[in-house]
Each structure stands twice: as structure tokens, then as C-alpha cells.
Design a protein around this motif. Structure first.
Motif, PDB file in Angstrom:
ATOM      1  N   ASP A 193       1.458   2.234  -8.932  1.00  0.00           N
ATOM      2  CA  ASP A 193       2.735   1.418  -9.119  1.00  0.00           C
ATOM      3  C   ASP A 193       2.804   0.117  -8.527  1.00  0.00           C
ATOM      4  OD1 ASP A 193       5.452   0.683  -9.289  1.00  0.00           O
ATOM      5  OD2 ASP A 193       6.091   2.719  -8.877  1.00  0.00           O
ATOM      6  N   THR A 194       2.860  -0.953  -9.196  1.00  0.00           N
ATOM      7  CA  THR A 194       2.841  -2.220  -8.699  1.00  0.00           C
ATOM      8  C   THR A 194       4.196  -2.646  -7.609  1.00  0.00           C
ATOM      9  OG1 THR A 194       3.638  -3.458 -10.673  1.00  0.00           O
ATOM     10  CG2 THR A 194       1.312  -3.298 -10.272  1.00  0.00           C
ATOM     11  N   ASP A 195       5.382  -1.717  -7.957  1.00  0.00           N
ATOM     12  CA  ASP A 195       6.407  -1.890  -7.246  1.00  0.00           C
ATOM     13  C   ASP A 195       6.283  -1.193  -5.758  1.00  0.00           C
ATOM     14  OD1 ASP A 195       7.821  -3.099  -9.391  1.00  0.00           O
ATOM     15  OD2 ASP A 195       8.486  -1.594 -10.187  1.00  0.00           O
ATOM     16  N   ARG A 196       5.429  -0.637  -5.733  1.00  0.00           N
ATOM     17  CA  ARG A 196       5.220   0.303  -4.413  1.00  0.00           C
ATOM     18  C   ARG A 196       3.771  -0.038  -3.668  1.00  0.00           C
ATOM     19  NH1 ARG A 196       7.376   6.328  -5.263  1.00  0.00           N
ATOM     20  NH2 ARG A 196       9.084   5.875  -6.469  1.00  0.00           N
ATOM     21  N   TRP A 197       2.819  -0.632  -4.464  1.00  0.00           N
ATOM     22  CA  TRP A 197       1.589  -1.031  -3.714  1.00  0.00           C
ATOM     23  C   TRP A 197       1.353  -2.338  -4.003  1.00  0.00           C
ATOM     24  CZ3 TRP A 197      -0.881   2.437  -0.679  1.00  0.00           C
ATOM     25  CH2 TRP A 197      -0.237   3.814  -0.838  1.00  0.00           C
ATOM     26  N   GLN A 198       0.389  -3.071  -3.308  1.00  0.00           N
ATOM     27  CA  GLN A 198      -0.209  -4.188  -3.106  1.00  0.00           C
ATOM     28  C   GLN A 198      -1.663  -4.279  -2.760  1.00  0.00           C
ATOM     29  OE1 GLN A 198       2.534  -6.920  -0.910  1.00  0.00           O
ATOM     30  NE2 GLN A 198       3.875  -7.256  -2.743  1.00  0.00           N
ATOM     31  N   THR A 199      -2.505  -5.221  -3.331  1.00  0.00           N
ATOM     32  CA  THR A 199      -3.733  -5.225  -2.879  1.00  0.00           C
ATOM     33  C   THR A 199      -3.616  -6.760  -1.930  1.00  0.00           C
ATOM     34  OG1 THR A 199      -4.485  -4.277  -4.671  1.00  0.00           O
ATOM     35  CG2 THR A 199      -6.124  -5.787  -3.605  1.00  0.00           C
ATOM     36  N   LEU A 200      -4.377  -6.623  -0.864  1.00  0.00           N
ATOM     37  CA  LEU A 200      -4.477  -7.758   0.130  1.00  0.00           C
ATOM     38  C   LEU A 200      -5.789  -8.369  -0.065  1.00  0.00           C
ATOM     39  CD1 LEU A 200      -2.835  -6.644   3.301  1.00  0.00           C
ATOM     40  CD2 LEU A 200      -1.731  -7.824   1.382  1.00  0.00           C
ATOM     41  N   CYS A 201      -6.075  -9.581  -0.274  1.00  0.00           N
ATOM     42  CA  CYS A 201      -7.451 -10.107  -0.496  1.00  0.00           C
ATOM     43  C   CYS A 201      -7.597 -11.360   0.579  1.00  0.00           C
ATOM     44  CB  CYS A 201      -7.445 -10.990  -2.112  1.00  0.00           C
ATOM     45  SG  CYS A 201      -7.101  -9.287  -2.990  1.00  0.00           S
ATOM     46  N   CYS A 202      -8.643 -11.704   0.644  1.00  0.00           N
ATOM     47  CA  CYS A 202      -9.261 -13.118   1.729  1.00  0.00           C
ATOM     48  C   CYS A 202      -8.681 -14.143   1.200  1.00  0.00           C
ATOM     49  CB  CYS A 202     -10.535 -12.790   1.830  1.00  0.00           C
ATOM     50  SG  CYS A 202     -11.005 -13.976   3.169  1.00  0.00           S
ATOM     51  N   PRO A 203      -7.849 -14.937   1.920  1.00  0.00           N
ATOM     52  CA  PRO A 203      -7.525 -16.343   1.299  1.00  0.00           C
ATOM     53  C   PRO A 203      -8.572 -17.291   1.338  1.00  0.00           C
ATOM     54  CG  PRO A 203      -6.747 -16.083   3.805  1.00  0.00           C
ATOM     55  CD  PRO A 203      -7.329 -14.690   3.189  1.00  0.00           C
ATOM     56  N   ASN A 204      -9.722 -17.035   1.821  1.00  0.00           N
ATOM     57  CA  ASN A 204     -10.927 -17.791   1.910  1.00  0.00           C
ATOM     58  C   ASN A 204     -11.994 -17.516   0.890  1.00  0.00           C
ATOM     59  OD1 ASN A 204     -12.579 -19.763   3.533  1.00  0.00           O
ATOM     60  ND2 ASN A 204     -14.145 -18.231   3.765  1.00  0.00           N
ATOM     61  N   CYS A 205     -12.260 -16.391   0.506  1.00  0.00           N
ATOM     62  CA  CYS A 205     -13.126 -15.929  -0.675  1.00  0.00           C
ATOM     63  C   CYS A 205     -12.316 -15.367  -1.855  1.00  0.00           C
ATOM     64  CB  CYS A 205     -14.289 -15.523  -0.124  1.00  0.00           C
ATOM     65  SG  CYS A 205     -13.999 -13.591   0.533  1.00  0.00           S
ATOM     66  N   GLY A 206     -11.386 -14.774  -1.575  1.00  0.00           N
ATOM     67  CA  GLY A 206     -10.676 -13.930  -2.696  1.00  0.00           C
ATOM     68  C   GLY A 206     -11.003 -12.418  -2.757  1.00  0.00           C
TER      69      GLY A 206
END
Length: 52
Positions: free
Chosen positions: A27-40
């Protein structure tokens, strides 16, 4: 929380991370994916919403 990127080696705080929608059926209202700002690259998937 500080994660180390397995792809580029950068240490990334939750504030610095790029937040993207999750994969699969989470569920995108409850979960988020964190990604590196340098390489994605993917760092972690976190619970970000209220549990109702």
C-alpha cells in the motif's frame, strides 16, 4: 537511521534519501521505498503511514 548504499558506498540518512513508491502490492499510502540520492539504488522499504 543511516543506511550504507551497497552500490556506491555512500552513507545516507533518512532525510537525504529519495522517497519513491514501493514495489509489488504494498500500500503506497503506508509504505515508501528509500533510495540513494547519489546513485538511485534501493536502500530500504519503510512503514510511513498510520496503521488503521
Amino acid at each position: 537511521m543511516v543506511e550504507e548504499c551497497d552500490t556506491c558506498g555512500r552513507s545516507v540518512s533518512a532525510e537525504e534519501a529519495i522517497r519513491r513508491e514501493t514495489f509489488a502490492d504494498l500500500d503506497t499510502d503506508r509504505w515508501q521505498t528509500l533510495c540513494c540520492p547519489n546513485c538511485g539504488a534501493w536502500l530500504r522499504t519503510i512503514f510511513a503511514g498510520p496503521d488503521s
